[in-house]
Design an enzyme around this catalytic site. Structure first.
Site, PDB file in Angstrom:
ATOM      1  N   ASP A 173       0.874  -1.166   0.000  1.00 29.52           N
ATOM      2  CA  ASP A 173       0.000   0.000   0.000  1.00 29.52           C
ATOM      3  C   ASP A 173       0.915   1.221   0.000  1.00 29.52           C
ATOM      4  OD1 ASP A 173      -2.060   1.788   0.017  1.00 29.52           O
ATOM      5  OD2 ASP A 173      -3.129   0.901   1.718  1.00 29.52           O
TER       6      ASP A 173
HETATM    7  C1  BGC Z   1      -4.915   3.489   0.080  1.00 31.61           C
HETATM    8  C2  BGC Z   1      -5.031   2.509  -1.061  1.00 31.61           C
HETATM    9  C3  BGC Z   1      -4.830   3.240  -2.359  1.00 31.61           C
HETATM   10  C4  BGC Z   1      -3.486   3.921  -2.332  1.00 31.61           C
HETATM   11  C5  BGC Z   1      -3.173   4.716  -3.589  1.00 31.61           C
HETATM   12  C6  BGC Z   1      -3.640   4.298   0.013  1.00 31.61           C
HETATM   13  O1  BGC Z   1      -3.665   5.322   0.961  1.00 31.61           O
HETATM   14  O2  BGC Z   1      -4.973   2.791   1.308  1.00 31.61           O
HETATM   15  O3  BGC Z   1      -6.284   1.892  -1.035  1.00 31.61           O
HETATM   16  O4  BGC Z   1      -4.948   2.350  -3.423  1.00 31.61           O
HETATM   17  O5  BGC Z   1      -3.465   4.845  -1.240  1.00 31.61           O
HETATM   18  O6  BGC Z   1      -3.973   5.839  -3.666  1.00 31.61           O
END
Ligand code: BGC
Length: 758
Positions: free
Chosen positions: A228
């Site tokens: 993530d």
């Molecule tokens: C989120 C993800 C997301 C990623 C990119 C993170 O903060 O938890 O779900 O895909 O950011 O935006």
């Protein structure tokens, strides 16, 4: 490009491939002709940053169709619909040359407070897994990859980047990992995104058990694991554990750490090669998609968003058939959400929609002048708030409009600021000002319908007083039209709840263990998540899991249940649309095993089907409960085990509306544990080899003990009680007891012979 592998690259190039170039793209290796690819959110539409990819840009993205978030579309319980929407998102991604869409999110809704519940499907792993798999299939059918997220046990936003989810093995496997396992095995997502949190103390981004033993060795995942965004704690430990790609860019800092770790022998180069090869493989897969040129068919996708939104709406209550409305009825529309719709949640999934339908406009298209409107209350940041009108003034107008109408339709909902990625709610209540308006409207017109806009479950203290309630969640950009479709009956509602609506937050199983403290959140409710808990405790709920009404009615025949060749449970039931409108029914199959040796919920969902039935039509609905879904996680042997026995199979219209109950006898898996001196007599007696011998040796003794006790001190009431008591007695402790004619060596021999022979 196709032949490139890690062996063609320098150490530095390999390290560079396993982290991003910027916020959204991977690094190219120009020397060997390996291009860069782009990943973007996800999950219910495309959030591709407009312009460069080197900054956060949470708000500015290219226009895309905002389909209903998972909370909405999940209520359809329809994999076919979700697959079609996934395919449409895939088309939009392909037009924008996006290689991977970051979704679906399939985390379990452990608490109604989780700020991201609107992005997740359900409190049940089978619902999350089946629908998540459909979403993956849909997107990937267009040659675009997905990222199954957030792996794993990321069920809250509070302290999400540090907190440890402390989960026991059974709930971890049976509730929190089961959906992920299903999607990985059934739909092969190109990537899996590890979560921010720690799991039982270990960062998921550097957990070899999670990322390698479970995901790859047990489930057979052969794609790429991406972090993530910002989830990497220790890059070297991460790569060693099975993390292939760090996102976003680290400015080269952590690439250098990898290079150094290989050079000084802390990380085997072959491990880095594996990660680099997976990154190359992802680029190769993305390169296989033929170029798709636009423009996007905005109208067609909006129409699909409308269809999906219509299928997402759950009719919770409809006393006296107040709905559907007739176009000629005088309808008072009340509530600012009717004109200023809430249709998605905030955070990384925020879409810049191609257009937005307001329910008020759509209702007026049907009802014309018969539709009147009063905002009733202001929504922060909206036009009514800007007008500066007082709450009293707004309420008085709403009452006046409601009193003059045949029916009042009151749009209530959660303010946008209450539902977002990054933080949780601390209550499940609708704003008091809205409830006050509802009370005033109800007093003026008893024929009142409530329409809800919320991404997470809300308490419905008015459920007994309001004759009709429509849960319209967050429905995406066409939600306003879809609500009008349902209110006027152009669409017959067919959604059902994928999560329980509790009476009070305090009734929720995670209450008291959410969101944890000092970096730990203990999943103290164990297996009893969602309806499993409410059923086990016999608690009243406002609306149960699986509930949802229709403008027609459905009758169920008696189900027939049998084992098929693969050992799965085949369930067949006739369902009849007994009303005069076409409709859809979500048929649900729950399973339980009375007298099980392990803790189980009173019933657990194992299969479901969404079935279209014309008025008067009867259809035989066939469902399959997979044998593997009957299994519990056996902590003694660290694997799934199907317990043998007579399973109760409930065919149901909701978790609390069972229509037909059948029994099926299932042969269990053998679990033969090695016997030791500490094995109980019960264990030894049940053992296939040792059992008969021990029974012979102990039979006399047990009888003696029982009769002696019964006649003398009455320690236990009878033989049966004595046997029960002795069943838990470790066999080694009996040696030397008067009347036991076996030696320590003889028992030892017996045990090793039994262990060898089983
Ligand atoms: C989120 C993800 C997301 C990623 C990119 C993170 O903060 O938890 O779900 O895909 O950011 O935006």
């Amino acid at each position: 490009m196709t032949e490139i592998s890690a062996s063609d690259l320098t150490l530095e190039e390999k390290a560079s491939l396993t982290s991003g170039a910027d916020f959204w793209t991977t690094k190219a290796v120009d020397r060997v002709g390996l291009p860069s690819i782009m990943m973007t959110d996800g999950p219910h539409g495309l959030r591709k940053q407009a312009g460069g990819t080197d900054h956060l840009g949470l708000a500015s993205s290219v226009p895309a169709t905002c389909f209903p978030p998972a909370v909405g579309i999940g209520s359809s319980w329809d994999p076919e619909l979700i697959e079609r929407v996934g395919a449409a998102i895939g088309v939009e991604a392909a037009i924008e040359n996006v290689a991977v869409v970051l979704g679906p999110g399939i985390n379990i809704k452990r608490s109604p407070l989780c700020g991201r519940n609107f992005e997740y499907f359900s409190e049940d792993p089978i619902v999350s897994g089946v629908l998540g798999a459909a979403s993956v299939r849909g997107v990937q059918s267009q040659g675009v990859g997905t990222s199954l997220k957030h792996f794993a046990a990321n069920n809250q936003e509070f302290d999400r980047m540090r907190a440890s989810s402390d989960v026991d093995p059974r709930p971890l496997r049976e509730i929190y990992l089961r959906g992920f396992e299903r999607v990985v095995k059934d739909a092969s997502p190109w990537t899996v995104m590890c979560s921010y949190n720690r799991l039982n103390g270990v960062w998921t981004s550097e957990d070899p058990w999670l990322l390698t033993s479970v995901l790859r060795d047990e489930w057979g995942f052969d794609g790429l694991v991406v972090s993530d965004w910002g989830a990497v704690n220790d890059r070297v430990a991460g790569v060693a554990a099975g993390l292939d790609l760090e996102m976003p860019a680290s400015g080269g800092r952590t690439d250098a750490q990898l290079v150094a770790a290989v050079r000084d022998g802390r990380l085997a180069e072959s491990v880095l090669d594996t990660a680099a090869d997976r990154a190359i493989d992802l680029v190769r897969k993305a390169g296989e998609r033929p170029a798709v040129s636009g423009p996007l068919d905005v109208d067609a996708h909006h129409a699909l968003a409308r269809e999906a939104a219509g299928r997402s709406i759950v009719l919770l209550k409809n006393d006296g058939a107040l709905l559907p409305l007739a176009p000629t009825q005088r309808v008072a529309v009340i509530g600012a959400f009717a004109a200023e719709p809430r249709f998605q949640g905030a955070g990384s999934s925020l879409i810049n929609p191609t257009r937005v339908d307001a329910a008020l406009d759509a209702l007026r298209e049907v009802g014309g002048d018969a539709v009147s409107y009063a905002p009733g209350f202001a929504v922060a940041g909206g036009a009514v708030a800007a007008s500066g009108r007082s709450a009293d003034d707004l309420r008085a107008e709403a009452v006046e409009v409601a009193a003059a109408a045949d029916v009042a339709v009151v749009f209530l909902g959660l303010p946008a600021a209450e539902e977002s990625e990054g933080f949780d709610r601390d209550h499940i209540d609708l704003p008091a000002a809205q409830l006050a308006v509802l009370d005033a409207v109800l007093a003026a017109n008893a024929r009142t319908v409530v329409v809800l806009s919320n991404g997470g479950v809300v308490a419905l203290p008015f459920a007994d007083r309001v004759p009709a309630i429509v849960e319209s969640w967050l429905l995406g950009q066409a939600g306003g039209s879809a609500v009008a479709d349902v209110l006027y009956g152009a669409v017959n509602p067919s959604g059902k709840l994928t999560e329980t609506v509790p009476v009070r937050l305090e009734d929720n199983p995670s209450y008291g263990n959410f969101p944890g403290e000092f970096g730990h959140v203990r999943y103290g409710e164990g297996l009893l998540v969602g309806y499993r808990w409410y059923d086990a405790k016999g608690l009243d709920v406002t609306y149960p899991f699986g509930h949802g009404l229709s403008y027609t009615t459905f009758a169920y025949g008696e189900a027939s249940v049998s084992l098929n060749g693969a050992g799965d449970v085949a369930v067949s039931v006739d369902v009849t649309n007994t009303g005069d409108r076409d409709g859809r029914e979500v048929v649900q199959v729950y399973v339980s095993l009375p007298g099980s040796i392990v803790q189980r919920a009173p019933r657990e969902l194992k299969a479901f089907a969404s079935v279209a039935l014309a008025a008067g039509e009867t259809r035989t609905v066939d469902l399959v409960v997979r044998r593997e879904d009957l299994a519990y996680w056996d902590v003694r042997v660290d694997r799934y085990v199907v317990e043998g026995g007579d399973y109760v199979v409930d065919v149901a219209a909701s978790s609390r509306d069972i229509r037909s109950s059948e029994i099926v006898a299932v042969q269990g898996d053998d679990v033969v544990l090695p016997l030791t001196m500490n094995s109980s007599i019960g264990d030894v007696v049940a053992h296939p080899v040792a059992g008969p011998i021990v029974m012979g040796a102990l039979g006399g003794f047990m009888g003696e003990l029982a009769s002696a006790d019964a006649s003398a001190v009455s320690m236990v009431p009878n033989d049966e009680a004595m046997q029960k008591m002795m069943a838990s007695f470790p066999i080694g402790r009996l040696i030397g007891f008067p009347g036991i004619d076996v030696t320590y060596e003889q028992v030892e021999q017996l045990l090793s012979a039994a262990n060898a022979g089983s």
